[in-house]
Design a protein around this motif. Structure first.
Motif, PDB file in Angstrom:
ATOM      1  N   ASP A 255       0.840  -1.185   0.000  1.00 37.47           N
ATOM      2  CA  ASP A 255       0.000   0.000   0.000  1.00 37.47           C
ATOM      3  C   ASP A 255       0.887   1.251   0.000  1.00 37.47           C
ATOM      4  N   VAL A 256       0.861   2.067   1.044  1.00 31.68           N
ATOM      5  CA  VAL A 256       1.655   3.302   1.076  1.00 31.68           C
ATOM      6  C   VAL A 256       3.000   3.088   1.759  1.00 31.68           C
ATOM      7  N   PHE A 257       3.331   1.864   2.066  1.00 30.94           N
ATOM      8  CA  PHE A 257       4.609   1.565   2.721  1.00 30.94           C
ATOM      9  C   PHE A 257       5.522   0.779   1.790  1.00 30.94           C
ATOM     10  N   GLU A 258       6.822   0.994   1.950  1.00 35.49           N
ATOM     11  CA  GLU A 258       7.817   0.286   1.160  1.00 35.49           C
ATOM     12  C   GLU A 258       9.032   0.018   2.045  1.00 35.49           C
ATOM     13  N   ILE A 259       9.634  -1.162   1.880  1.00 34.67           N
ATOM     14  CA  ILE A 259      10.803  -1.523   2.689  1.00 34.67           C
ATOM     15  C   ILE A 259      11.933  -1.950   1.748  1.00 34.67           C
ATOM     16  N   PRO A 260      12.779  -1.017   1.349  1.00 33.18           N
ATOM     17  CA  PRO A 260      13.928  -1.357   0.505  1.00 33.18           C
ATOM     18  C   PRO A 260      15.106  -1.849   1.349  1.00 33.18           C
ATOM     19  N   VAL A 261      15.801  -2.849   0.823  1.00 31.25           N
ATOM     20  CA  VAL A 261      16.989  -3.410   1.482  1.00 31.25           C
ATOM     21  C   VAL A 261      18.113  -3.489   0.447  1.00 31.25           C
ATOM     22  N   ARG A 262      19.320  -3.144   0.883  1.00 30.50           N
ATOM     23  CA  ARG A 262      20.512  -3.275   0.034  1.00 30.50           C
ATOM     24  C   ARG A 262      21.592  -4.020   0.804  1.00 30.50           C
ATOM     25  N   ASP A 279      41.216  -5.272   2.779  1.00 32.58           N
ATOM     26  CA  ASP A 279      40.991  -5.963   1.507  1.00 32.58           C
ATOM     27  C   ASP A 279      39.533  -5.979   1.072  1.00 32.58           C
ATOM     28  N   ASP A 280      38.604  -6.120   2.033  1.00 32.86           N
ATOM     29  CA  ASP A 280      37.202  -6.233   1.637  1.00 32.86           C
ATOM     30  C   ASP A 280      36.288  -5.590   2.665  1.00 32.86           C
ATOM     31  N   ALA A 281      35.029  -5.434   2.281  1.00 26.86           N
ATOM     32  CA  ALA A 281      34.031  -4.819   3.153  1.00 26.86           C
ATOM     33  C   ALA A 281      32.654  -5.315   2.744  1.00 26.86           C
ATOM     34  N   TRP A 282      31.718  -5.268   3.688  1.00 25.60           N
ATOM     35  CA  TRP A 282      30.325  -5.587   3.389  1.00 25.60           C
ATOM     36  C   TRP A 282      29.428  -4.575   4.085  1.00 25.60           C
ATOM     37  N   SER A 283      28.217  -4.440   3.579  1.00 25.66           N
ATOM     38  CA  SER A 283      27.294  -3.473   4.167  1.00 25.66           C
ATOM     39  C   SER A 283      25.859  -3.978   4.091  1.00 25.66           C
ATOM     40  N   PHE A 284      25.041  -3.449   4.983  1.00 24.86           N
ATOM     41  CA  PHE A 284      23.606  -3.741   5.015  1.00 24.86           C
ATOM     42  C   PHE A 284      22.865  -2.433   5.233  1.00 24.86           C
ATOM     43  N   THR A 285      21.841  -2.194   4.414  1.00 24.33           N
ATOM     44  CA  THR A 285      21.051  -0.962   4.516  1.00 24.33           C
ATOM     45  C   THR A 285      19.583  -1.309   4.400  1.00 24.33           C
ATOM     46  N   ILE A 286      18.761  -0.761   5.300  1.00 24.22           N
ATOM     47  CA  ILE A 286      17.309  -0.925   5.234  1.00 24.22           C
ATOM     48  C   ILE A 286      16.665   0.438   5.421  1.00 24.22           C
ATOM     49  N   THR A 287      15.636   0.727   4.602  1.00 25.22           N
ATOM     50  CA  THR A 287      15.074   2.070   4.563  1.00 25.22           C
ATOM     51  C   THR A 287      13.549   2.012   4.545  1.00 25.22           C
ATOM     52  N   GLU A 301      16.270   5.353   7.902  1.00 24.10           N
ATOM     53  CA  GLU A 301      17.294   4.476   7.332  1.00 24.10           C
ATOM     54  C   GLU A 301      18.272   4.022   8.415  1.00 24.10           C
ATOM     55  N   PHE A 302      18.605   2.742   8.331  1.00 23.03           N
ATOM     56  CA  PHE A 302      19.679   2.165   9.139  1.00 23.03           C
ATOM     57  C   PHE A 302      20.662   1.514   8.188  1.00 23.03           C
ATOM     58  N   ALA A 303      21.931   1.888   8.305  1.00 26.79           N
ATOM     59  CA  ALA A 303      22.971   1.312   7.451  1.00 26.79           C
ATOM     60  C   ALA A 303      24.175   0.952   8.307  1.00 26.79           C
ATOM     61  N   TYR A 304      24.795  -0.173   7.967  1.00 25.65           N
ATOM     62  CA  TYR A 304      25.973  -0.654   8.694  1.00 25.65           C
ATOM     63  C   TYR A 304      27.006  -1.125   7.684  1.00 25.65           C
ATOM     64  N   VAL A 305      28.254  -0.703   7.855  1.00 25.57           N
ATOM     65  CA  VAL A 305      29.340  -1.133   6.987  1.00 25.57           C
ATOM     66  C   VAL A 305      30.479  -1.652   7.850  1.00 25.57           C
ATOM     67  N   ASN A 306      31.073  -2.759   7.423  1.00 20.93           N
ATOM     68  CA  ASN A 306      32.170  -3.382   8.162  1.00 20.93           C
ATOM     69  C   ASN A 306      33.309  -3.688   7.202  1.00 20.93           C
ATOM     70  N   THR A 324      28.104   2.923  11.658  1.00 21.85           N
ATOM     71  CA  THR A 324      26.649   2.815  11.626  1.00 21.85           C
ATOM     72  C   THR A 324      26.042   4.164  11.273  1.00 21.85           C
ATOM     73  N   PHE A 325      25.052   4.148  10.401  1.00 16.67           N
ATOM     74  CA  PHE A 325      24.363   5.359   9.964  1.00 16.67           C
ATOM     75  C   PHE A 325      22.883   5.207  10.270  1.00 16.67           C
ATOM     76  N   ILE A 326      22.290   6.235  10.879  1.00 16.34           N
ATOM     77  CA  ILE A 326      20.859   6.283  11.161  1.00 16.34           C
ATOM     78  C   ILE A 326      20.324   7.640  10.721  1.00 16.34           C
ATOM     79  N   GLY A 327      19.209   7.644  10.020  1.00 17.49           N
ATOM     80  CA  GLY A 327      18.683   8.924   9.543  1.00 17.49           C
ATOM     81  C   GLY A 327      17.186   8.891   9.321  1.00 17.49           C
ATOM     82  N   VAL A 328      16.614  10.089   9.242  1.00 12.71           N
ATOM     83  CA  VAL A 328      15.205  10.288   8.895  1.00 12.71           C
ATOM     84  C   VAL A 328      15.165  11.397   7.875  1.00 12.71           C
TER      85      VAL A 328
END
Length: 334
Positions: A255-262, A279-287, A301-306, A324-328
């Motif tokens: 409906d009017v909600f959406e949950i994107p993940v990267r 050498d390498d890194a990974w990340s997770f983002t949900i918005t 948004e919550f994002a984490y990179v390691n 860690t990143f948090i935003g509105v």
């Protein structure tokens, strides 16, 4: 795929929504689109070095104010121009404010024969899944894969439609300082229900890249993948000369909600191409996003990179291997 819909229109189509308004000016009609976004953002381990003086972890900002103008002067010539002030915050760097209102991209398009379009000016790349403005993307922050790709540059591009829904292109460009030439060829379009973009990019003084983007919809869930393989023309003795990255995207609408993940993984080795620590890194983002109307949104948004090495620093100067990143953010598109 937004990359194809937004950037492969060859300058004769509007970048923005098909419902964009019309401006009546002296000599022709203009189609205008754009948007403005603002929000509050908090980031841990904001410093990029132990000696950095910036320890302000949270901030308010107008993240984007942009106006796109497009005119189809006649069937043979038109133009696209984007003006704005854009904050392009990514997981590895934190950008608190844009540098100013300016021409971000723009090109004149000509169509000498049916099916062929030539664009010249400051181009937007055909490479990658994510787009130039934050409001055109499902996530506020840009990914690590995006950060390793070209974005905009001066040059010329020829695009030819070889079949319905299938384009091929070739381009020549220069970097910001006009000290390095770049060439690219590729194809973009859609086959059945899968949109694609395949590109080869060659910068004469540095990085070469093969990039693939695929996207589709499966039972109301938008799925995408962006993978690239990069290599250096020359590298320092003992250093790697290759790197690769992959980003996975999924976005469920209700409906009017959406949950994107990267979800992303980048392997840099010692090449320095992506600019990560180690050498390498990974990340997770949900918005999680609420869209009360077609052209407005409020999203968190919550994002984490390691990374496998400690390339971030806390307020006390201690080295850390994650951020860690948090935003509105709220946005309005027109």
């Amino acid at each position: 795929m937004k990359k194809i819909a937004g950037l492969a229109a060859a300058g004769l189509l509007a970048i923005g929504s098909a419902k964009a308004g019309t401006l009546t000016v002296a000599n022709s009609d203009l189609e205008m689109s754009g948007g403005i976004t603002a929000g509050y953002f908090y980031t841990t381990n904001i410093r990029n070095s132990a000696t950095a003086s910036d320890t302000n972890n949270d901030y308010f900002t107008v993240s984007t104010f942009a106006i796109d103008l497009t005119s189809k002067i006649n069937s043979m010539i038109g133009f696209t121009a984007g003006f704005g002030s854009t904050v392009q915050s990514d997981l590895l760097e934190v950008h608190k404010s844009a540098e100013g209102f300016e021409l971000e991209y723009g090109w004149v398009s000509i169509r000498p024969v049916e099916g062929l379009t030539i664009d010249a000016g400051i181009l937007l790349t055909n490479i990658g899944y994510e787009l130039y403005h934050t409001y055109d993307n499902k996530n506020y922050t840009f990914g690590m894969v995006w950060w390793g790709q070209p974005v905009n540059y001066a040059g010329a591009r020829a695009t030819y439609t070889v079949a319905e829904g299938i384009d091929v292109y070739a381009e020549y460009g220069q970097n910001v300082l006009n000290t390095s030439d770049a060439f690219a060829v590729g194809s973009l379009g859609s086959v059945q229900n899968i949109s694609y973009a395949i590109s080869y990019f060659d910068e004469s003084s540095g990085v070469n890249m093969v990039d693939v983007v695929l996207s589709t919809d499966v039972e109301g869930i938008e799925l995408g993948i962006n993978a690239d393989y990069q290599w250096l023309d020359d590298s320092a003795p003992g250093n790697d000369d290759t790197a690769y990255g992959i980003a996975l995207y999924a976005s469920a609408k209700m409906d009017v909600f959406e949950i994107p993940v990267r979800i992303e993984y980048v392997n840099d080795g010692t090449s320095g191409i992506y600019g990560i620590a180690g050498d390498d890194a990974w990340s997770f983002t949900i918005t999680p996003t609420y869209k009360p109307s077609e052209n407005t949104f409020v999203r968190a948004e919550f994002a984490y990179v390691n990374t496998d090495d400690k390339g971030f620093y806390d307020d006390d100067g201690n080295a850390k291997d994650s951020r860690t990143f948090i935003g509105v953010e709220a946005g309005f598109m027109f």
